[in-house]
Each structure stands twice: as C-alpha cells, then as structure tokens.
Design a protein around this motif. Sequence first.
Motif, PDB file in Angstrom:
ATOM      1  N   THR A   1      -3.762  79.459 -34.779  1.00 34.51           N
ATOM      2  CA  THR A   1      -3.353  80.545 -33.898  1.00 34.51           C
ATOM      3  C   THR A   1      -1.829  80.650 -33.843  1.00 34.51           C
ATOM      4  O   THR A   1      -1.109  79.820 -34.414  1.00 34.51           O
ATOM      5  N   HIS A   2      -1.357  81.668 -33.148  1.00 34.85           N
ATOM      6  CA  HIS A   2       0.072  81.911 -32.998  1.00 34.85           C
ATOM      7  C   HIS A   2       0.457  81.938 -31.524  1.00 34.85           C
ATOM      8  O   HIS A   2      -0.352  82.297 -30.665  1.00 34.85           O
ATOM      9  N   TYR A   3       1.692  81.560 -31.258  1.00 30.39           N
ATOM     10  CA  TYR A   3       2.273  81.792 -29.948  1.00 30.39           C
ATOM     11  C   TYR A   3       2.913  83.179 -29.953  1.00 30.39           C
ATOM     12  O   TYR A   3       3.582  83.561 -30.915  1.00 30.39           O
ATOM     13  N   ILE A   4       2.708  83.910 -28.888  1.00 29.85           N
ATOM     14  CA  ILE A   4       3.343  85.223 -28.766  1.00 29.85           C
ATOM     15  C   ILE A   4       4.630  85.048 -27.969  1.00 29.85           C
ATOM     16  O   ILE A   4       4.615  84.576 -26.832  1.00 29.85           O
ATOM     17  N   MET A   5       5.726  85.444 -28.557  1.00 29.95           N
ATOM     18  CA  MET A   5       7.029  85.266 -27.927  1.00 29.95           C
ATOM     19  C   MET A   5       7.518  86.522 -27.220  1.00 29.95           C
ATOM     20  O   MET A   5       8.305  86.461 -26.280  1.00 29.95           O
ATOM     21  N   GLU A   6       7.023  87.679 -27.677  1.00 32.07           N
ATOM     22  CA  GLU A   6       7.515  88.929 -27.083  1.00 32.07           C
ATOM     23  C   GLU A   6       6.436  90.002 -27.203  1.00 32.07           C
ATOM     24  O   GLU A   6       5.780  90.132 -28.237  1.00 32.07           O
ATOM     25  N   TYR A   7       6.237  90.746 -26.107  1.00 33.16           N
ATOM     26  CA  TYR A   7       5.276  91.834 -26.086  1.00 33.16           C
ATOM     27  C   TYR A   7       5.996  93.182 -26.078  1.00 33.16           C
ATOM     28  O   TYR A   7       7.076  93.326 -25.502  1.00 33.16           O
ATOM     29  N   ALA A   8       5.347  94.166 -26.693  1.00 34.95           N
ATOM     30  CA  ALA A   8       5.839  95.541 -26.583  1.00 34.95           C
ATOM     31  C   ALA A   8       5.384  96.116 -25.239  1.00 34.95           C
ATOM     32  O   ALA A   8       4.626  95.497 -24.509  1.00 34.95           O
ATOM     33  N   GLU A   9       5.841  97.311 -24.918  1.00 31.12           N
ATOM     34  CA  GLU A   9       5.450  97.908 -23.642  1.00 31.12           C
ATOM     35  C   GLU A   9       4.085  98.579 -23.712  1.00 31.12           C
ATOM     36  O   GLU A   9       3.482  98.889 -22.685  1.00 31.12           O
ATOM     37  N   ASP A  10       3.566  98.787 -24.922  1.00 33.47           N
ATOM     38  CA  ASP A  10       2.271  99.452 -25.074  1.00 33.47           C
ATOM     39  C   ASP A  10       1.165  98.426 -25.298  1.00 33.47           C
ATOM     40  O   ASP A  10       1.413  97.290 -25.705  1.00 33.47           O
ATOM     41  N   ILE A  11      -0.083  98.865 -25.035  1.00 26.65           N
ATOM     42  CA  ILE A  11      -1.226  97.982 -25.271  1.00 26.65           C
ATOM     43  C   ILE A  11      -1.918  98.284 -26.600  1.00 26.65           C
ATOM     44  O   ILE A  11      -2.625  97.427 -27.130  1.00 26.65           O
ATOM     45  N   ALA A  12      -1.741  99.497 -27.127  1.00 25.92           N
ATOM     46  CA  ALA A  12      -2.423  99.855 -28.380  1.00 25.92           C
ATOM     47  C   ALA A  12      -1.649 100.945 -29.096  1.00 25.92           C
ATOM     48  O   ALA A  12      -0.957 101.759 -28.462  1.00 25.92           O
ATOM     49  N   ARG A  13      -1.795 100.985 -30.423  1.00 26.85           N
ATOM     50  CA  ARG A  13      -1.154 101.990 -31.263  1.00 26.85           C
ATOM     51  C   ARG A  13      -2.233 102.695 -32.070  1.00 26.85           C
ATOM     52  O   ARG A  13      -2.947 102.063 -32.846  1.00 26.85           O
ATOM     53  N   ILE A  14      -2.325 103.986 -31.848  1.00 22.58           N
ATOM     54  CA  ILE A  14      -3.410 104.779 -32.424  1.00 22.58           C
ATOM     55  C   ILE A  14      -2.856 105.653 -33.541  1.00 22.58           C
ATOM     56  O   ILE A  14      -1.878 106.378 -33.345  1.00 22.58           O
ATOM     57  N   ASP A  15      -3.475 105.579 -34.713  1.00 24.69           N
ATOM     58  CA  ASP A  15      -2.967 106.279 -35.890  1.00 24.69           C
ATOM     59  C   ASP A  15      -3.466 107.714 -36.018  1.00 24.69           C
ATOM     60  O   ASP A  15      -2.877 108.506 -36.752  1.00 24.69           O
ATOM     61  N   GLY A  16      -4.553 108.060 -35.359  1.00 23.81           N
ATOM     62  CA  GLY A  16      -5.120 109.392 -35.500  1.00 23.81           C
ATOM     63  C   GLY A  16      -6.424 109.491 -34.737  1.00 23.81           C
ATOM     64  O   GLY A  16      -6.731 108.641 -33.901  1.00 23.81           O
ATOM     65  N   PRO A  17      -7.213 110.505 -35.019  1.00 21.55           N
ATOM     66  CA  PRO A  17      -8.477 110.674 -34.294  1.00 21.55           C
ATOM     67  C   PRO A  17      -9.390 109.460 -34.443  1.00 21.55           C
ATOM     68  O   PRO A  17      -9.605 108.970 -35.557  1.00 21.55           O
ATOM     69  N   ARG A  18      -9.915 108.991 -33.346  1.00 17.56           N
ATOM     70  CA  ARG A  18     -10.845 107.859 -33.349  1.00 17.56           C
ATOM     71  C   ARG A  18     -11.431 107.708 -31.948  1.00 17.56           C
ATOM     72  O   ARG A  18     -10.950 108.293 -30.984  1.00 17.56           O
ATOM     73  N   SER A  19     -12.483 106.915 -31.846  1.00 14.79           N
ATOM     74  CA  SER A  19     -13.046 106.593 -30.542  1.00 14.79           C
ATOM     75  C   SER A  19     -12.481 105.260 -30.080  1.00 14.79           C
ATOM     76  O   SER A  19     -12.205 104.370 -30.882  1.00 14.79           O
ATOM     77  N   LEU A  20     -12.300 105.121 -28.779  1.00 14.06           N
ATOM     78  CA  LEU A  20     -11.807 103.887 -28.188  1.00 14.06           C
ATOM     79  C   LEU A  20     -12.994 103.060 -27.694  1.00 14.06           C
ATOM     80  O   LEU A  20     -14.124 103.537 -27.682  1.00 14.06           O
ATOM     81  N   PRO A  21     -12.769 101.819 -27.297  1.00  8.16           N
ATOM     82  CA  PRO A  21     -13.905 100.952 -26.927  1.00  8.16           C
ATOM     83  C   PRO A  21     -14.732 101.492 -25.766  1.00  8.16           C
ATOM     84  O   PRO A  21     -14.226 102.183 -24.874  1.00  8.16           O
ATOM     85  N   TRP A  22     -16.002 101.140 -25.793  1.00  8.93           N
ATOM     86  CA  TRP A  22     -16.910 101.478 -24.706  1.00  8.93           C
ATOM     87  C   TRP A  22     -16.679 100.537 -23.529  1.00  8.93           C
ATOM     88  O   TRP A  22     -16.545  99.322 -23.711  1.00  8.93           O
ATOM     89  N   ARG A  23     -16.663 101.089 -22.330  1.00  7.97           N
ATOM     90  CA  ARG A  23     -16.685 100.304 -21.090  1.00  7.97           C
ATOM     91  C   ARG A  23     -18.122 100.367 -20.573  1.00  7.97           C
ATOM     92  O   ARG A  23     -18.678 101.460 -20.430  1.00  7.97           O
ATOM     93  N   ILE A  24     -18.715  99.224 -20.293  1.00  4.71           N
ATOM     94  CA  ILE A  24     -20.154  99.143 -20.051  1.00  4.71           C
ATOM     95  C   ILE A  24     -20.439  98.482 -18.707  1.00  4.71           C
ATOM     96  O   ILE A  24     -19.786  97.501 -18.337  1.00  4.71           O
ATOM     97  N   ILE A  25     -21.418  99.027 -18.004  1.00  6.67           N
ATOM     98  CA  ILE A  25     -21.991  98.351 -16.843  1.00  6.67           C
ATOM     99  C   ILE A  25     -23.482  98.204 -17.121  1.00  6.67           C
ATOM    100  O   ILE A  25     -24.241  99.181 -17.049  1.00  6.67           O
ATOM    101  N   CYS A  26     -23.902  96.990 -17.483  1.00  6.58           N
ATOM    102  CA  CYS A  26     -25.324  96.710 -17.676  1.00  6.58           C
ATOM    103  C   CYS A  26     -25.986  96.567 -16.307  1.00  6.58           C
ATOM    104  O   CYS A  26     -25.408  95.964 -15.400  1.00  6.58           O
ATOM    105  N   VAL A  27     -27.191  97.093 -16.165  1.00  4.55           N
ATOM    106  CA  VAL A  27     -27.882  97.070 -14.875  1.00  4.55           C
ATOM    107  C   VAL A  27     -29.329  96.619 -15.081  1.00  4.55           C
ATOM    108  O   VAL A  27     -29.998  97.058 -16.015  1.00  4.55           O
ATOM    109  N   GLY A  28     -29.804  95.741 -14.209  1.00  7.63           N
ATOM    110  CA  GLY A  28     -31.192  95.308 -14.226  1.00  7.63           C
ATOM    111  C   GLY A  28     -31.596  94.809 -12.856  1.00  7.63           C
ATOM    112  O   GLY A  28     -30.752  94.590 -11.979  1.00  7.63           O
TER     113      GLY A  28
END
Length: 342
Positions: A249-276
């Motif tokens: 693994t790597h140590y992260i020394m510095e973070y950018a201000e963004d959380i993700a970089r998107i190159d073009g049209p795409r779907s982002l992750p699903w947020r899920i609430i499983c119920v039973g």
Amino acid sequence: MKNIVHIISSAAVILFAVFPVSVSAKDFIVKSPDRNLECTVSVEDGLYYSLSYDGKSLIDDSRIALTLGDGSSWDGTHELVKASRKSVRSVIQAQFYTKSQVSDRYSSLLLDFGSDYDVEFRVYDEGVAWRFVTKRDEPFRILEETAQFNFAEDMPSLAANARFSHKTDPWQCTFEAMYTSLDLSEFPSDKLYYSPVLVKGENVRMVIAESDAIGYPGMFLGRGEKEHSLKASFSNYPEKMYPRKGHQTHYIMEYAEDIARIDGPRSLPWRIICVGKNDADLLNNDMVYRLAAPSRVEDVSWIRPGTAVWDYWNNWNGVGKGGWTMKFEDYQKFIDIAAECG
C-alpha cells in the motif's frame, strides 16, 4: 456475449408501462412491486427522498446532491425537464454467486434535469437505491456528494469504526475493525464508519450500502445533522503518495480538494438501503449484486471458484515481520493439503 457475469435473459424480461410523468409534480411516489416499500422523491428547493415500509415511516426527508468543481450544484433545483417511470421484471443469470439466478424486479423513477444530469431511483421489494447519471461531455470534478439518512426514530445499529492507520487520517484505514453496537443517536461526530452499516428497528432491518463504485471513492458514514441521522462521507482525491516500505500500500501525503474526476458521461455509484423484516431477509438480499455493473471479463471458462487460504489470516504464529509470514515448508504443506482435497 454469453459469458458476461450479468446476463439478462431477454426471454425473462417483461417491461411494463414506460411513461412520462407530469413535471409540474413536486412529489413522486415510487412503490416496490409488492407495494410494501414506498419511496417519496421531492423536487422542490432541493432533491429529497423519504422511505416507509408496511405503512411505517423509516426515513424522513433526506437530501441528496453533488457539488462540482466550478461551484455549481446538482441538487434538484435545476429545471426538471422530464420525469419517467418504468416497471421491470427480469432475471439475471448469475455466475460465481450464491445463486444461479437473481430476480431483478423493481419500479423506477428517472428525473431528467437537462443536459447535465439525471437522477435515477429504483424501488425493489428488498430495498431502495438511487444514483446520479452525468451527461456532460467535457471532464469535470466533484467536490462533494451529499447523501443523508435521516431515520424517523432512534434505533440500534451495528457499525465498524474506521480506525486511524496513519496519524489522524481516517481515510488511511485497514478496514479490519470489529462491528460494535451503538444507537444512531450515539454516533460520535468525530469518527467515521465503514459501509455497510446495519440499523435494527422494530420488525425491520436496514443496511446502508453501495454498489458499482468504479473510479470513485468508497462511501463512509458518520453522524448526521439531526439527532438520529447518518450522512455519507468520501475521501478526497489522493494527490501525492509514497509506497510503504515492505508493504503493498501507499501513504497519502496530500489530498486534492475534489473527491472524484469525471471524464465524460457515465453513471455514478448506487446508494442503497436494503430493507427486510429480520436478519434472515438480509442474508437473502441481492441488492448489491444486482446493481453492480456487468463483468467485463468475456471468457470466464478458466475461472474455477473454490476455497482459498491466506497466511495473513491463517497463521499468525509464523515467522517473519509481524509474525505473519509462513515458512517455505509451511506453504508446501498447504499445497499438499489443497491437492488432497481436490
């Protein structure tokens, strides 16, 4: 391509009434195929969802949004161009899963906010999920994703704290913490927890999870703004890293201000609430699997699933750094046992 993991059999697909919904509506109600789970999506001064099960409120109005690098927000305040629904009944032919077939029955709502983005909701008998779908052709950055889970009442939960592995950086954790019990109102404001998180109500179980997280940070959960609420949290993009000595693994020394970089049209992750209704229902819940993107491995004929062993977890009394590494002779014994077991 017949060997793709998620093969949707066309013979098993029955697609009922796909039709537009009046965009003058402010609240859209989406019900599960069995009519027990109801999700209300509100588009007025923001984008909110709420959830009820068997007529009982589970989650009150909770906000979802994206904040972009240019300072704009995808938060439902744009003009709603079109809203459409559809009802899907299909079967996923699964490979290398606990089942050979997975039912894919849901009711969906697609909110079209013009040339920038859509928001899709799906309500299954076993839970609800939503995602953003980007439509911009040019690259852009995401600074923040808002996903609130404002539970209607205080309830017990099981959650695993993201322990610090490197100084005080919660993102550089080992994902090895034990799950502990705490009420929603007891979540500390200065700690984060891995997803999934289990919430246990009276005659109901909920699991907050995600699926199809590709090219995007994984979702953590922390204390929300309300008394018994949670909210999603995401690591910022790693800008500078260096490898850990003797480690993969790597140590992260510095973070950018963004959380993700998107190159073009795409779907982002699903947020899920499983119920039973109980724990057994959750063991049989296929939400995460069915919402994952199809495998891109075309030829799976060489894959032979089976039991695996790993010295890190199987022999902590070996030799080497940390007492984790086994000797060469030990590996030979493992191989001999594997051969004997076929």
